[in-house]
Design an enzyme around this catalytic site. Structure first.
Site, PDB file in Angstrom:
ATOM      1  CG  ASP A  22       0.346  -4.082   2.057  1.00 27.60           C
ATOM      2  OD1 ASP A  22       0.443  -4.967   2.926  1.00 27.60           O
ATOM      3  OD2 ASP A  22       1.232  -3.213   1.859  1.00 27.60           O
TER       4      ASP A  22
ATOM      5  CD  GLU B 164       0.201  -1.597   8.050  1.00 22.67           C
ATOM      6  OE1 GLU B 164      -0.183  -0.841   8.967  1.00 22.67           O
ATOM      7  OE2 GLU B 164       0.749  -1.179   7.013  1.00 22.67           O
TER       8      GLU B 164
ATOM      9  CD  GLU C 186       7.583  -0.452   7.799  1.00 22.22           C
ATOM     10  OE1 GLU C 186       6.634  -1.142   7.416  1.00 22.22           O
ATOM     11  OE2 GLU C 186       7.795   0.707   7.378  1.00 22.22           O
TER      12      GLU C 186
ATOM     13  CE  LYS D 282       3.097  -6.086   3.765  1.00 22.39           C
ATOM     14  NZ  LYS D 282       2.643  -4.913   4.548  1.00 22.39           N
TER      15      LYS D 282
ATOM     16  CG  ASP E 137      -0.349  -0.109   2.522  1.00 20.85           C
ATOM     17  OD1 ASP E 137       0.891  -0.205   2.581  1.00 20.85           O
ATOM     18  OD2 ASP E 137      -1.081  -0.090   3.534  1.00 20.85           O
ATOM     19  CB  SER E 138       4.578   1.734  -0.071  1.00 22.46           C
ATOM     20  OG  SER E 138       4.834   0.566  -0.823  1.00 22.46           O
TER      21      SER E 138
HETATM   22  O1  KIV Z   1       3.550  -1.128   1.673  1.00 20.82           O
HETATM   23  C1  KIV Z   1       4.730  -1.502   1.708  1.00 20.82           C
HETATM   24  O2  KIV Z   1       5.541  -1.195   0.833  1.00 20.82           O
HETATM   25  C2  KIV Z   1       5.140  -2.335   2.828  1.00 20.82           C
HETATM   26  C3  KIV Z   1       6.600  -2.600   2.985  1.00 20.82           C
HETATM   27  C4  KIV Z   1       7.278  -1.407   3.505  1.00 20.82           C
HETATM   28  C5  KIV Z   1       6.854  -3.791   3.816  1.00 20.82           C
HETATM   29  O3  KIV Z   1       4.340  -2.742   3.603  1.00 20.82           O
END
Ligand code: KIV
Length: 271
Positions: free
Chosen positions: A90, A122, A189, A120, A51-52
């Site tokens: 994510d 959190e 992280e 994934k 989600d980055s």
């Molecule tokens: O969203 C992302 O890029 C991440 C990584 C930093 C692990 O969750």
């Protein structure tokens, strides 16, 4: 021979085998077809549709605004490109925290509409019900502990997490819980290297670190950071392998100058 050479498609089982053989796992983020093809052909084992994307693709300040539909769009572009890597997506903010039923529906949409291989999310005990329910549908889940950017407004900063004993103890418990629930891997992280070591050694499933020291079973970076496309972001854990900003700027300036001077296109570049 390493596990690497024999594999056609990286699976969650391959990651476990890599950990048990002591071979480090490589993960990078991918959001689009063209770059994902390069990552895949270069041999990265896991492509994380993170989600980055909210930051590096869309220019938002945080990961919070990106939607489930947008994640599915990015994920399906990556899926079309990657022939070998495991693709993890994510679950974006708001798509799993409300209830385990909503979490399952979001995970199913990602799997069905993008063709990715895992999701994934959190958090630890707070998201246990969601993790359980997604796993019960046969969808592999990767956990994410330590600095969890979707909770940035709770933390208030992007600084190192779990430096204090209480938070470190909770993180260790959460890691165990995620393993017991059936997660196939956990991202750690921005935590102290010693904690990264303890957690990695205490689990059978692989840990993937970002700013969590060298003892994690694998490492992940945001591709745009390690290639030097993003410029301002300079955390200590980031190693830049290229300065693409400079290279692209030089190429674009040269193009502009060639067009202005009439040098481009030349005789061989016309019909
Ligand atoms: O969203 C992302 O890029 C991440 C990584 C930093 C692990 O969750």
């Amino acid at each position: 021979m390493s596990v690497q050479k024999e594999i056609k498609r990286v699976t969650v089982h391959v990651l476990r085998a890599l950990k048990s053989q002591g071979e480090k796992i490589t993960m990078l983020t991918g959001y689009d077809y063209s770059l994902a093809r390069i990552l895949d052909e270069a041999g990265v084992e896991v492509i994380l549709v993170g989600d980055s994307a909210s930051n590096v693709m869309a220019g938002h300040e945080t990961t919070l605004p990106i939607t489930l539909d947008q994640m599915i769009y990015h994920a399906s572009s990556v899926v079309r490109a990657a022939k070998r890597a495991l693709i993890v997506v994510d679950l974006p903010f708001g798509s799993y925290q409300g209830s385990s039923r909503v979490a399952l529906e979001s995970a199913i949409r990602i799997m069905k509409e993008s063709g990715a291989h895992a999701v994934k999310l959190e958090g630890g005990s707070e998201v246990a019900e969601s993790v359980k329910r997604i796993l019960s549908a046969g969808i592999p889940v990767m956990g994410h502990l330590g600095l969890t950017p979707q909770s940035i407004y709770k933390f208030g900063t992007y600084q190192v997490r779990a430096k204090e004993l209480e938070e470190a103890e909770k993180l260790k418990k959460d890691a165990k819980l995620l393993e017991e629930l059936g997660c196939f891997s956990i991202v750690l992280e921005k935590i102290p290297a010693q904690l990264g070591k303890e957690v990695s050694e205490s689990l059978r499933i692989p840990t993937i670190g970002i700013g969590a020291g060298p003892h994690c079973d694998g490492q992940v970076l945001v591709t745009h950071d390690m290639l030097g496309i993003t410029k301002e972001f300079k955390p200590r854990f980031l190693r830049r392998y290229l300065d693409l900003d400079e290279l692209i700027t030089g190429a674009v300036q040269q193009y502009c100058s060639d067009v202005k001077s009439g040098d481009f296109p030349n005789e061989n570049e016309q019909y």
